[in-house]
Design an enzyme around this catalytic site. Sequence first.
Site, short mmCIF file in Angstrom:
data_model
loop_
_atom_site.label_atom_id
_atom_site.label_comp_id
_atom_site.label_asym_id
_atom_site.label_seq_id
_atom_site.Cartn_x
_atom_site.Cartn_y
_atom_site.Cartn_z
N LYS A 125 1.65 7.63 0.07
CA LYS A 125 1.97 7.89 1.99
C LYS A 125 3.29 8.92 2.14
O LYS A 125 4.52 8.41 0.88
CB LYS A 125 2.08 6.40 2.40
CG LYS A 125 0.69 6.18 2.92
CD LYS A 125 1.41 4.07 3.06
CE LYS A 125 -0.75 3.97 3.12
NZ LYS A 125 -1.12 4.65 4.39
N ASP A 162 0.46 -1.17 0.24
CA ASP A 162 0.15 -0.30 0.14
C ASP A 162 0.59 1.35 -0.13
O ASP A 162 1.28 1.26 0.73
CB ASP A 162 -0.93 -0.46 1.45
CG ASP A 162 -1.80 1.19 1.07
OD1 ASP A 162 -1.63 2.16 0.62
OD2 ASP A 162 -2.68 1.23 2.26
N ARG A 188 -11.18 -0.49 2.32
CA ARG A 188 -13.27 -0.59 2.53
C ARG A 188 -13.15 -0.77 0.74
O ARG A 188 -14.00 -1.70 0.49
CB ARG A 188 -13.38 0.67 2.85
CG ARG A 188 -12.96 2.01 2.21
CD ARG A 188 -13.38 3.30 3.66
NE ARG A 188 -11.63 3.21 3.50
CZ ARG A 188 -11.89 4.19 4.85
NH1 ARG A 188 -12.99 5.09 5.39
NH2 ARG A 188 -10.54 4.35 5.85
#
Length: 497
Positions: free
Chosen positions: A280, A273, A354
Amino acid sequence: MEVITKAAAATEIKADCVAVGVYADGELTPAARAIDVAAKGALRAALKSGDAGGKKGATTLLRHLAGVAAPRVLVVGLGNRAELDERAFVEAARNAIKGAGAAVRQLALAALEWTGSAKAKQPGAQALARRVVTTAREVVFRTDELKSRKDDAPTAPGTVILLTTGKDAGVDLGLRQGVALANGIDLAKRLGNLPGNVCTPTYLGELATRMGKELKLAVEVFDRKGIEKLGMGSFVSVTQGSAQPPRLIVMQYRGGAKGAAPVALVGKGITFDTGGISLKPGAAMDEMKFDMCGAASVFGTLRAVAEMKLPVNVVGIVAACENMPSGSASKPGDIFTSMSGQTIEVLNTDAEGRLILCDALTYAERFKPAAVVDIATLTGACVVALGEVNSGLFSPDDELADELLAASRSALDAAWRLPVEDAYQDQLKSNFADMANIGAPGKAGAVVAACFLARFAKAYRWAHLDIAGTAWKGGAAKGATGRPVPLLTHFLMGRAQ
Ligand code: BES
Ligand code: MN
Ligand code: ZN
């Protein structure tokens, strides 16, 4: 590491070392007393002189005690007797195994006494035996799979002998369960620790196929085309920036009655991720290889359950892909249609878990499951709320939540319930789609993420475990923990009864 039982007295067992417990106030457990008597008071003398102690965590090696067959006696401090609960018991077993020393190949544990109760045979013996195995296997777990020169071999004993007073079927069953559970935990840890360039969605798909053959699971692996065909527009939006092809992995274990509704476990399998276009920060980004630990826990639990041959039906569903920035990546503001037909405005591409889980939850409907539990390293907000101690448990279903909390307690795999309430749903309002994928910054982010998932989990009983804080450790002890495989396995053990 192998754990076996022997019906033998602590004074007579022929092993390199025998470990016995003493309490902080100098009280001896029955095995310690037997050794003290055989050795004409040598143990009490060692305690009195201060050479050995009963303080929690203390271990002292005494050598060549007269009247004791084993050449070494390891005195393990148990702390205060009144405080000796099962967690302290596990700690004592761990200390004994770690404290045994390099020369000890077989370590005998008078372990089943370590319950604060002096009775050798008690209802908890099965669970205690199970725990000794998982603890022993934890001590010898290695992370040097990809090192060209292996770390020094652990100094832990190769065999742990549990001393019993007689044949006890519960203890034997506990040992077998312990091995199955430890195999599941080890698998989850190993997968978590593998780097993103090795543990790709393709790798996980191939693992599922291999595991299916070995454990007689019915396995289906969907590639990108298959995932598109299912209408999983939300899942596809996350993978579209990556050169690694995605996989939807479905594994069915059928140990229960034919036609009995299965429990579905749905795992977040983001093999790396980066955050995507909502990139990030760089610090500790390597730890985002652990973003597939939910998926790893599904693999691990299926292994444990299949090896235990539990009479339950379980479906494991893993959505696996990378979250990468690129010219083909999704952008903030993009809107996608999920498999459920609901549209989602992606305001932050880093809230990707999600987006893959919602489609996997919709897919789970086809199994008419008795319950669905999804497991995900979903939010940094859950780490803020609960740290590394408790996994976050979310469910609108009190009975299912209580069942999972009970499993969490008996597995010593802590979880804490947080709300899923409609009052938080407002945060997901979008002017342009049915919902946004994030809420207001700094406002109950873990709860809002659960509320997002709840919109896709209306067809069955459902719970969500946010394991962002518990699935791995950072820092010097960096590595996957294997959680919540113990919790999930105990949950299914409970259902099997
Ligand atoms: N995988 C992360 C969650 C995470 C972050 C787990 C840090 C463990 C440690 C997840 O995909 C994520 O990035 N979530 C965002 C959501 C936010 C954008 C609403 C987060 O928590 O910052
Ligand atoms: Mn993310
Ligand atoms: Zn993530």
